[in-house]
Design a protein around this motif. Structure first.
Motif, PDB file in Angstrom:
ATOM      1  N   TYR A 147     -18.356   7.604   6.575  1.00 47.41           N
ATOM      2  CA  TYR A 147     -18.202   7.052   5.234  1.00 47.41           C
ATOM      3  C   TYR A 147     -17.959   8.183   4.247  1.00 47.41           C
ATOM      4  O   TYR A 147     -18.395   9.320   4.459  1.00 47.41           O
TER       5      TYR A 147
ATOM      6  N   SER B 294      -7.606  -1.882   4.273  1.00 47.13           N
ATOM      7  CA  SER B 294      -8.827  -2.630   3.977  1.00 47.13           C
ATOM      8  C   SER B 294      -9.300  -3.483   5.152  1.00 47.13           C
ATOM      9  O   SER B 294     -10.500  -3.663   5.360  1.00 47.13           O
TER      10      SER B 294
ATOM     11  N   GLU C  32      -8.464   7.554  11.440  1.00 46.54           N
ATOM     12  CA  GLU C  32      -8.603   7.150  10.047  1.00 46.54           C
ATOM     13  C   GLU C  32      -8.500   5.643   9.881  1.00 46.54           C
ATOM     14  O   GLU C  32      -7.667   4.990  10.519  1.00 46.54           O
ATOM     15  N   LEU C  33      -9.347   5.100   9.015  1.00 47.98           N
ATOM     16  CA  LEU C  33      -9.297   3.687   8.646  1.00 47.98           C
ATOM     17  C   LEU C  33      -8.619   3.605   7.288  1.00 47.98           C
ATOM     18  O   LEU C  33      -9.250   3.723   6.253  1.00 47.98           O
ATOM     19  N   SER C  34      -7.320   3.404   7.301  1.00 52.56           N
ATOM     20  CA  SER C  34      -6.533   3.563   6.078  1.00 52.56           C
ATOM     21  C   SER C  34      -6.189   2.252   5.395  1.00 52.56           C
ATOM     22  O   SER C  34      -5.567   2.261   4.326  1.00 52.56           O
TER      23      SER C  34
ATOM     24  N   SER D 150     -17.100  -1.901   8.935  1.00 50.38           N
ATOM     25  CA  SER D 150     -18.153  -1.794   7.923  1.00 50.38           C
ATOM     26  C   SER D 150     -19.375  -2.609   8.344  1.00 50.38           C
ATOM     27  O   SER D 150     -19.368  -3.289   9.372  1.00 50.38           O
TER      28      SER D 150
ATOM     29  N   THR E 119     -17.829   1.747   2.324  1.00 55.92           N
ATOM     30  CA  THR E 119     -16.494   1.634   2.899  1.00 55.92           C
ATOM     31  C   THR E 119     -16.259   2.759   3.909  1.00 55.92           C
ATOM     32  O   THR E 119     -16.191   3.926   3.525  1.00 55.92           O
TER      33      THR E 119
ATOM     34  N   GLN F  71     -11.061  -1.174   7.538  1.00 56.17           N
ATOM     35  CA  GLN F  71     -12.304  -0.728   6.912  1.00 56.17           C
ATOM     36  C   GLN F  71     -13.371  -1.823   6.981  1.00 56.17           C
ATOM     37  O   GLN F  71     -14.536  -1.555   7.278  1.00 56.17           O
TER      38      GLN F  71
ATOM     39  N   THR G 280     -14.412   5.352   6.392  1.00 51.49           N
ATOM     40  CA  THR G 280     -13.127   6.045   6.250  1.00 51.49           C
ATOM     41  C   THR G 280     -12.505   6.419   7.585  1.00 51.49           C
ATOM     42  O   THR G 280     -11.288   6.579   7.683  1.00 51.49           O
ATOM     43  N   SER G 281     -13.337   6.577   8.622  1.00 53.65           N
ATOM     44  CA  SER G 281     -12.803   6.978   9.923  1.00 53.65           C
ATOM     45  C   SER G 281     -13.839   6.724  11.006  1.00 53.65           C
ATOM     46  O   SER G 281     -15.015   6.471  10.725  1.00 53.65           O
TER      47      SER G 281
END
Length: 362
Positions: free
Chosen positions: A295, A320, A316-318, A327, A302, A323, A304-305
């Motif tokens: 995070y 929504s 990477e979680l690029s 989450s 949220t 993400q 991020t990776s």
């Protein structure tokens, strides 16, 4: 297992992964043309590209390239020609092609479905799809059709004489040229199949794959491909790692390990990605156990990776959707086994970036 319909940018990437940029299509890129025609669902483009095309096969191609493709019955109850019984594999397509006057038979009520199609016969069909009828031609109608065919430049990359027979590569070029050509009303034929042309006048396949695209589906090692798609996989257009492939090759990959697939039922097309198969750039699939979810210090809600067990790469979680999935509100947790689909990019400094665009959880 998660099964979702993917549209938009994902479908685009699937359709054109490993395809040169669209501007290169103008440089007579046969690989690009083959993939566009395959994604459009017009014909099988995997193997046998030098094989001659029969009149029965071409009738089916014409139907697949038309608005009738969504209404093509699996069997026919009528024998339009004496040599095409209702049980013939192309009976329904031949019936439609004959009713629409795209193709005509021979004296004696014969269609000769197993005879190789000639350029002249094929031109009649594609011009009919463009909206031209017999009343548009005078005198020697066959010669008039050929003259229009040349004036519309539908012979691009297709160097055949009118009476020469066509092979599968010839048909790929003919139907690609059809997609580029304006119909009788002045609109590019590609719009009939939901595609468009780019600024260079080449077919932009961005919209061809996104409708009715299903997946991702994870096929475990040794399972049967046919159990995961609702159509005959042996007649499908298949792409593995973005390259045109075949049923037998994909079957061998499934025998060796996990494979992720997407498919389009209307186009009878399958896109497959091999887990842990290294690629230079583009689409790839990786399978493993979620080891860490990272995070940002500025937003602890949220992610991020992520990293997977035994893998030093940070994915990477690029977007929504990804993400959310990783989450506290999503379904994925540390310790869960997951297959992620990534977009791999490499910059000028040879630094590699993996962006997660989809996933399949066990």
């Amino acid at each position: 297992m998660m099964q979702r319909q993917i549209a938009g940018t994902l479908a685009v990437a699937l359709a054109v992964t490993a395809v040169p940029m669209v501007s290169q299509a103008a440089d007579n890129n046969q690989d690009y043309r083959r993939k566009v025609v395959g994604v459009a669902g017009i014909m099988y483009v995997g193997t046998g590209l030098n094989e001659q095309v029969t009149r029965g096969e071409f009738a089916q191609m014409l139907v697949n390239a038309s608005t009738y493709k969504d209404y093509l019955p699996t069997s026919s109850s009528v024998s339009v020609y004496s040599d095409v019984p209702s049980t013939h594999e192309y009976a329904s397509s031949i019936r439609i092609a004959a009713e629409q006057n795209w193709m005509v038979g021979y004296l004696g009520g014969l269609f000769k479905p197993d005879q190789a199609v000639t350029l002249q016969e094929a031109v009649r069909g594609v011009l009919a799809l463009l909206g031209y009828t017999t009343s548009d031609f005078t005198g020697n109608t066959s010669a008039s059709r050929m003259a229009l065919y040349y004036s519309l430049e539908m012979n691009d990359e297709l160097n055949r004489e009118p009476n020469e027979v066509l092979n599968r590569t010839d048909c790929i070029n003919l139907f690609y040229n059809l997609l580029k050509t304006d119909n009788k009303s002045g609109v590019a034929y590609a719009t009939v199949l939901g595609a468009s042309l780019n600024s260079d006048g080449e077919v932009n396949p961005m919209d061809l794959a996104d409708t009715e695209l299903k997946g991702p589906k994870l096929i475990p090692k040794g399972h049967q491909l046919g159990n995961y798609v609702p159509f005959n996989v042996q007649e499908a257009s298949i792409f593995v790692q973005g390259e045109a492939s075949s049923y037998d090759l994909l079957k061998s990959h499934i025998a060796d390990g996990y494979v992720v697939i997407y498919y389009n039922t209307n186009a009878r097309t399958i896109w497959a990605y091999l887990t842990d198969e290294d690629v230079q750039t583009g689409r790839c699939a990786v399978r493993g156990t979620v080891e860490n979810i990272y995070y940002s210090s500025a937003d602890v809600m949220t992610p991020t990776s992520i990293t997977l067990d035994g893998d030093s790469v940070e994915y990477e979680l690029s977007n929504s959707e990804m993400q959310f999935a990783f989450s506290i509100y999503g379904s994925l947790r540390v310790g869960d086994t997951v297959t992620i689909i990534c977009e791999k990019t490499t910059n000028s400094s040879s630094d590699e970036t993996y962006s997660v665009i989809d996933y399949v959880e066990d």
